[in-house]
Design a protein around this motif. Structure first.
Motif, PDB file in Angstrom:
ATOM      1  N   ALA A 342       4.173 -32.088 -68.075  1.00 32.78           N
ATOM      2  CA  ALA A 342       4.532 -33.562 -68.414  1.00 32.78           C
ATOM      3  C   ALA A 342       4.947 -34.364 -66.847  1.00 32.78           C
ATOM      4  N   GLY A 343       5.693 -35.367 -66.542  1.00 35.21           N
ATOM      5  CA  GLY A 343       5.496 -35.886 -64.992  1.00 35.21           C
ATOM      6  C   GLY A 343       4.702 -36.181 -64.358  1.00 35.21           C
ATOM      7  N   ALA A 344       3.547 -35.756 -64.506  1.00 32.51           N
ATOM      8  CA  ALA A 344       2.620 -35.230 -62.984  1.00 32.51           C
ATOM      9  C   ALA A 344       1.993 -37.015 -62.698  1.00 32.51           C
ATOM     10  N   GLY A 345       2.231 -38.131 -63.539  1.00 31.07           N
ATOM     11  CA  GLY A 345       1.898 -39.062 -62.862  1.00 31.07           C
ATOM     12  C   GLY A 345       2.643 -39.912 -61.759  1.00 31.07           C
ATOM     13  N   GLU A 346       3.831 -39.275 -61.952  1.00 33.66           N
ATOM     14  CA  GLU A 346       5.500 -39.380 -60.464  1.00 33.66           C
ATOM     15  C   GLU A 346       5.299 -38.546 -59.702  1.00 33.66           C
ATOM     16  N   ARG A 347       4.903 -37.110 -59.546  1.00 37.76           N
ATOM     17  CA  ARG A 347       4.628 -36.600 -58.705  1.00 37.76           C
ATOM     18  C   ARG A 347       3.127 -36.703 -57.881  1.00 37.76           C
ATOM     19  N   ARG A 348       1.854 -37.448 -58.566  1.00 38.24           N
ATOM     20  CA  ARG A 348       0.681 -37.635 -58.134  1.00 38.24           C
ATOM     21  C   ARG A 348       0.822 -38.769 -57.040  1.00 38.24           C
ATOM     22  N   THR A 349       1.790 -39.886 -57.657  1.00 39.46           N
ATOM     23  CA  THR A 349       1.924 -41.211 -57.033  1.00 39.46           C
ATOM     24  C   THR A 349       3.004 -40.610 -55.658  1.00 39.46           C
ATOM     25  N   ALA A 350       4.063 -39.581 -55.914  1.00 38.03           N
ATOM     26  CA  ALA A 350       5.067 -38.986 -54.573  1.00 38.03           C
ATOM     27  C   ALA A 350       4.172 -38.635 -53.601  1.00 38.03           C
ATOM     28  N   LEU A 351       2.689 -38.167 -54.456  1.00 40.56           N
ATOM     29  CA  LEU A 351       1.889 -37.593 -52.886  1.00 40.56           C
ATOM     30  C   LEU A 351       0.605 -38.519 -52.621  1.00 40.56           C
ATOM     31  N   GLY A 352       0.494 -38.989 -53.267  1.00 39.48           N
ATOM     32  CA  GLY A 352      -0.682 -40.107 -53.320  1.00 39.48           C
ATOM     33  C   GLY A 352      -1.821 -39.670 -52.922  1.00 39.48           C
ATOM     34  N   LEU A 353      -2.220 -39.392 -54.513  1.00 39.29           N
ATOM     35  CA  LEU A 353      -3.387 -39.108 -54.995  1.00 39.29           C
ATOM     36  C   LEU A 353      -4.230 -39.677 -55.987  1.00 39.29           C
ATOM     37  N   GLY A 354      -5.816 -39.623 -55.678  1.00 40.02           N
ATOM     38  CA  GLY A 354      -6.270 -40.726 -56.761  1.00 40.02           C
ATOM     39  C   GLY A 354      -7.855 -39.886 -57.113  1.00 40.02           C
ATOM     40  N   PRO A 355      -7.734 -40.610 -57.848  1.00 41.61           N
ATOM     41  CA  PRO A 355      -9.171 -39.510 -58.421  1.00 41.61           C
ATOM     42  C   PRO A 355     -10.501 -39.193 -57.272  1.00 41.61           C
ATOM     43  N   GLY A 356     -10.566 -39.740 -56.054  1.00 37.97           N
ATOM     44  CA  GLY A 356     -10.694 -39.598 -55.113  1.00 37.97           C
ATOM     45  C   GLY A 356     -10.873 -38.360 -54.123  1.00 37.97           C
ATOM     46  N   SER A 357      -9.342 -37.845 -54.162  1.00 39.46           N
ATOM     47  CA  SER A 357      -8.776 -36.963 -53.447  1.00 39.46           C
ATOM     48  C   SER A 357      -9.366 -35.622 -52.582  1.00 39.46           C
ATOM     49  N   VAL A 358      -9.035 -35.615 -51.683  1.00 41.35           N
ATOM     50  CA  VAL A 358      -9.809 -34.029 -51.216  1.00 41.35           C
ATOM     51  C   VAL A 358      -8.370 -33.090 -50.895  1.00 41.35           C
ATOM     52  N   VAL A 359      -8.434 -32.211 -52.145  1.00 39.26           N
ATOM     53  CA  VAL A 359      -7.975 -30.579 -52.074  1.00 39.26           C
ATOM     54  C   VAL A 359      -7.808 -29.297 -51.769  1.00 39.26           C
ATOM     55  N   VAL A 360      -6.454 -29.437 -50.409  1.00 40.86           N
ATOM     56  CA  VAL A 360      -7.159 -27.755 -50.195  1.00 40.86           C
ATOM     57  C   VAL A 360      -5.876 -27.080 -50.487  1.00 40.86           C
ATOM     58  N   LEU A 361      -6.970 -26.230 -50.954  1.00 44.80           N
ATOM     59  CA  LEU A 361      -5.426 -24.635 -51.350  1.00 44.80           C
ATOM     60  C   LEU A 361      -5.235 -23.533 -50.729  1.00 44.80           C
ATOM     61  N   LEU A 362      -4.622 -23.001 -49.745  1.00 42.11           N
ATOM     62  CA  LEU A 362      -4.727 -22.053 -49.263  1.00 42.11           C
ATOM     63  C   LEU A 362      -4.255 -20.708 -49.580  1.00 42.11           C
ATOM     64  N   SER A 363      -5.430 -20.217 -49.796  1.00 46.05           N
ATOM     65  CA  SER A 363      -5.194 -18.456 -50.376  1.00 46.05           C
ATOM     66  C   SER A 363      -4.970 -17.811 -49.655  1.00 46.05           C
ATOM     67  N   THR A 364      -3.770 -16.907 -49.019  1.00 46.81           N
ATOM     68  CA  THR A 364      -3.506 -16.362 -48.535  1.00 46.81           C
ATOM     69  C   THR A 364      -4.017 -14.958 -48.374  1.00 46.81           C
ATOM     70  N   GLU A 365      -4.406 -14.183 -49.321  1.00 50.32           N
ATOM     71  CA  GLU A 365      -4.669 -13.011 -49.091  1.00 50.32           C
ATOM     72  C   GLU A 365      -5.313 -12.492 -50.809  1.00 50.32           C
TER      73      GLU A 365
END
Length: 390
Positions: A342-365
């Motif tokens: 719920a509300g993902a559209g608003e959050r994605r817009t705030a983050l500037g993300l689209g269907p071609g975006s590249v995401v990096v997750l820092l798995s710290t441990e």
């Protein structure tokens, strides 16, 4: 001005417009050369997980896998090694021993697990003693792993902040140095060196993304946050570029300890009461004083996640071939919370993300860093020394 919470009231979340335009000085270039000089140093993997890209509705998802860094199952050795190197060099320059056999000092620190073990390992590499204060929360096997590194360990019947206070008191002795990864007014230089040490991780990501064909770098980086030191390093790396593509930066915390999220929403650093969480390394109640200006200026958003969210993420990362403990898996849990539901559209817009975006997750441990019932990690994997520990 204070941050504005999302209109989605079911998710602990806030966003700050304009963060990608904030700028700061870069980290020192010599940090990476120092790490490269260490005999067991090697870049950690950046693993692409296509299934997560489909789930999150983006182009590509990569996981920076810190389950084996300098022989330990977490990223913390990067900061500990550089800070110890700098602290001992300064001590020698000031004529107080040479930091290598002429009267070893005691390096004192407080930890939720990974930082203390890294300080212990690196302290002995540099020929120094170490005393580690541990609060309530870390698994007994994680504490035993610090003991196995040869550290004197004092368990504190209280919070992380209380353990930090006790460590600072102990480090007042003339033959001791406080090596803490959080800062407060009057104690900021050594935490700053620790943050500088983490910059090697970010430089590796740049090179690995380029090799994978992502020459413009990431569009979103999700960072697990305790006091904010790693987030400060990530912000410094991406916000010190004078021009070019600037990614969105997302901080992820446990709902049990949302000190950065709460501070961002109030517009000033605050301390929060914490409660038990499997994300023990993120169970911190006060942002670092040197991290706060970077967090306030350079973070696009912050989100808090539950232990259940983290456990699910750890299981999914394991299926993808990435060993992740609760703190490391928090990055995926946070990305899921921000980009779906719920509300993902608003959050994605705030983050500037689209269907071609590249995401990096820092798995710290890795799963061996802070074992608990959900990971099923046994004591043998946690207590073993050297590169085999990974």
């Amino acid at each position: 001005m204070p941050e504005t919470p999302s209109s989605s009231r079911t998710l602990p979340w806030c966003a700050r417009p304009g963060a990608r335009a904030w700028r700061c000085p870069p980290p020192p270039a010599e940090v990476r050369a120092f790490h490269a000089s260490l005999p067991d140093h090697a870049p950690t993997p950046l693993t692409e997980v296509p299934a997560l890209a489909g789930e999150l509705g983006v182009g590509r998802v990569f996981v920076k896998d810190e389950s084996c860094r300098l022989g330990l199952p977490a990223f913390k050795a990067l900061g500990a090694s550089w800070a110890i190197h700098r602290a001992l060099a300064e001590r020698a320059a000031n004529g107080v021993g040479d930091g290598a056999g002429d009267g070893p000092v005691t390096l004192v620190t407080a930890t939720d697990g990974n930082h203390g073990r890294a300080v212990a390992r690196m302290a002995h590499r540099f020929g120094q003693r170490v005393h580690v204060f541990v609060p309530q929360g870390p698994h007994p096997q994680a504490v035993a792993a610090i003991v196995a590194e040869g550290a004197q360990v004092t368990e504190v019947p209280g919070s992380y902040d209380e353990a930090v206070r006790r460590a600072a008191e102990a480090a007042a002795a003339p033959d001791a140095i406080l090596l803490q990864d959080t800062a407060w007014p009057g104690y900021e230089r050594i935490p700053g060196w620790i943050v500088e040490g983490y910059s090697t991780l970010c430089a590796e990501i740049d090179e690995q993304l380029t090799a994978a064909g992502c020459v413009d770098g990431p569009d979103l980086v999700a960072v697990p946050v305790g006091v904010g030191s790693l987030a400060q390093a990530v912000i410094t790396h991406y916000r010190s570029r004078p021009s070019g593509h600037a990614p969105a930066l997302l901080a992820v915390e446990p709902e049990a300890a949302p000190c950065v999220l709460t501070s961002l929403m109030r517009g000033e650093p605050v301390s929060v009461s914490t409660s038990e969480t499997t994300m023990a390394g993120l169970n911190c109640g006060t942002p670092s004083s040197i991290a706060w200006p970077h967090l306030r200026g350079g973070l696009d958003a912050a989100v808090a996640v539950t232990d259940t969210d983290s456990a699910r993420a750890a299981g999914d990362l394991a299926t993808a071939g990435v060993s992740a403990g609760p703190c490391g898996a928090a990055a995926l849990a946070g990305a899921r919370a921000a980009l779906t539901g719920a509300g993902a559209g608003e959050r994605r817009t705030a983050l500037g993300l689209g269907p071609g975006s590249v995401v990096v997750l820092l798995s710290t441990e890795g799963a061996a860093a802070n074992p608990h019932a959900a990971t099923g990690t046994g004591a043998v994997g946690s207590l073993r020394k050297g590169p085999a520990a990974c």
